[in-house]
Design an enzyme around this catalytic site. Structure first.
Site, PDB file in Angstrom:
ATOM      1  N   ARG A 102       0.879  -1.183   0.000  1.00  0.00           N
ATOM      2  CA  ARG A 102       0.000   0.000   0.000  1.00  0.00           C
ATOM      3  C   ARG A 102       0.908   1.222   0.000  1.00  0.00           C
ATOM      4  NH1 ARG A 102      -5.269   1.387   3.581  1.00  0.00           N
ATOM      5  NH2 ARG A 102      -6.060  -0.034   1.987  1.00  0.00           N
ATOM      6  N   ARG A 287     -13.701  -8.579   2.181  1.00  0.00           N
ATOM      7  CA  ARG A 287     -12.272  -8.318   1.933  1.00  0.00           C
ATOM      8  C   ARG A 287     -11.474  -9.576   2.265  1.00  0.00           C
ATOM      9  NH1 ARG A 287     -10.045  -3.241   1.722  1.00  0.00           N
ATOM     10  NH2 ARG A 287      -8.240  -4.407   0.991  1.00  0.00           N
TER      11      ARG A 287
END
Ligand code: CP
Ligand code: NVA
Length: 300
Positions: A102, A287
Site C-alpha cells: 500500500r 475483503r
C-alpha cells in the site's frame, strides 16, 4: 507470474474465477473446512499508509491458508529512508513468496513487479484499489444474484476507488455513472476506456447519475495523503453525498457500498449508512474472502 497491480490487467474471466473462489473459501470458512494451500509461504505487507481492513484481511487470510504474513511499515524499512524500490524488490524477492504493498505512487508498485521476481499485489495506491473492488463485486453478486446488467452509481471524489470501480463495473457488464464536481473527475484514460467498452457517464448532476441505480457507492472526500486539502474539499464536495434524496431516485431495492472508513455527514449520511449496514459490513467481511482468493491466484 501473476500480479495484481491494477484491475485493468485482469480479464473478466479471471475476475469471475476469483469471485467464485472467494465464494467457495467463504462457505468453507463458515463450515470449518480448512485449506492450507499456501503452507510454508510468506507474504510481506509493505504499508506506507494506514490500514485496518487491508492489513487484517491479508494477515488473517495468509494464516487461514497455512502461510504467514509479515507487517512491514515503511517507517521502519530502509525504503522509508530512500533505499530505491528497485533494490528493495530484488532483496525482498529472496526472502518472501509475495508482496502486498500500500503506497502513494502506482509507479512504485509497477517497479516492484518489474525488478522483483515474486508476485506483487496492490493494496491501494493513489491511482487504484483493486483488492477492495473485488470484494465489492463479490458483495454485489451475493446481494443481487448477478453482477451483469446492474447500474452502479458512484458519488464523490474521482479517486482510487472510483478508478477501480469503473474498471470493475464495465468489465463485469454493469453500467456506470459517476457524479463528481468539475476538476475532481476519475482518471481520463479510464473514463475513455469505459466509454469505449460499456455504458459510462460522468456528470456533476448527482440525481441524474443516481437515477434508477441498483448499487450506490461513495468514498471519502479527502483520501490518505490529502489531509492538507480536507477543509477546501469539504466546500467543493458539499452535496456530493449519499442521502435520502439520492436514495429516493435510485431503485427501491438499491444497495449501498462504502469501502470504509466512512465520514458520516460528509459523503454519506449516518441514516443511509445504518440502513445499509448489512451490505456495507458484508463488503468489509468480504475483503477477507476476496483477498484469500487473490492470494491463492497469485501465490498458489
Ligand atoms: N477499505 C480499506 O482499504 O480499508 P483500510 O484502509 O482499513 O485497509
Ligand atoms: N480513497 C480512500 C480509500 C481508503 C480505503 C483513500 O485512499 O484514503
Amino acid at each position: 507470474m501473476k500480479h495484481l497491480l491494477k484491475l485493468m490487467d485482469w480479464s473478466e474471466q479471471e475476475i469471475t474465477e476469483t469471485l467464485n473462489l472467494a465464494d467457495q473459501l467463504k462457505y468453507e470458512k463458515k463450515n470449518g473446512i480448512e485449506h492450507h494451500i499456501l503452507k510454508g509461504k510468506t507474504l510481506g505487507m509493505i504499508f506506507q499508509k494506514s490500514s485496518t481492513r487491508t492489513r487484517v484481511s491479508f494477515e488473517v487470510g495468509m494464516y487461514d491458508l497455512g502461510g504467514s504474513a509479515l507487517f512491514l511499515s515503511s517507517r521502519d524499512l530502509q525504503i522509508g529512508r530512500g533505499e530505491p524500490v528497485e533494490d528493495t524488490a530484488r532483496v525482498l524477492s529472496r526472502y518472501l513468496d509475495g508482496i502486498m504493498i500500500r503506497t502513494y505512487a502506482q509507479d512504485e508498485v509497477e517497479k516492484l513487479a518489474e525488478y522483483g521476481s515474486i508476485p506483487i499485489i496492490n493494496g491501494l495506491t493513489d491511482y487504484c484499489h483493486p483488492c477492495q473492488v473485488l470484494a465489492d463485486l463479490m458483495t454485489i453478486r451475493e446481494h443481487k444474484g448477478v453482477i451483469k446488467g446492474n447500474k452502479m452509481c458512484y458519488i464523490g471524489d474521482g479517486n482510487n476507488m472510483t478508478n477501480s470501480l469503473i474498471v470493475g463495473a464495465i468489465k463485469m457488464g454493469m453500467s456506470m455513472a459517476v457524479a463528481c464536481p468539475k476538476g475532481y473527475e476519475p482518471d481520463a484514460e479510464i473514463m475513455k476506456w469505459a466509454s469505449e467498452n460499456g455504458e459510462f457517464l460522468c456528470t456533476d448532476n448527482i440525481l441524474e447519475a443516481a437515477k434508477d441505480a441498483d448499487v450506490l457507492c461513495t468514498d471519502v472526500w479527502a483520501s490518505m495523503g490529502q489531509e492538507g486539502e480536507a477543509e477546501e474539499r469539504k466546500k467543493v464536495f458539499a452535496g456530493y453525498q449519499i442521502n435520502a434524496e439520492v436514495m429516493s431516485v435510485a431503485k427501491s431495492d438499491a444497495m449501498v457500498l462504502h469501502c470504509l472508513p466512512a465520514h458520516r455527514g460528509e459523503e454519506i449520511t449516518a441514516e443511509v449508512l445504518e440502513a445499509h449496514a448489512s451490505e456495507i459490513f458484508d463488503e468489509a467481511e468480504n475483503r477477507l474472502h476476496a483477498q484469500k482468493a487473490v492470494l491463492v491466484k497469485c501465490l498458489g
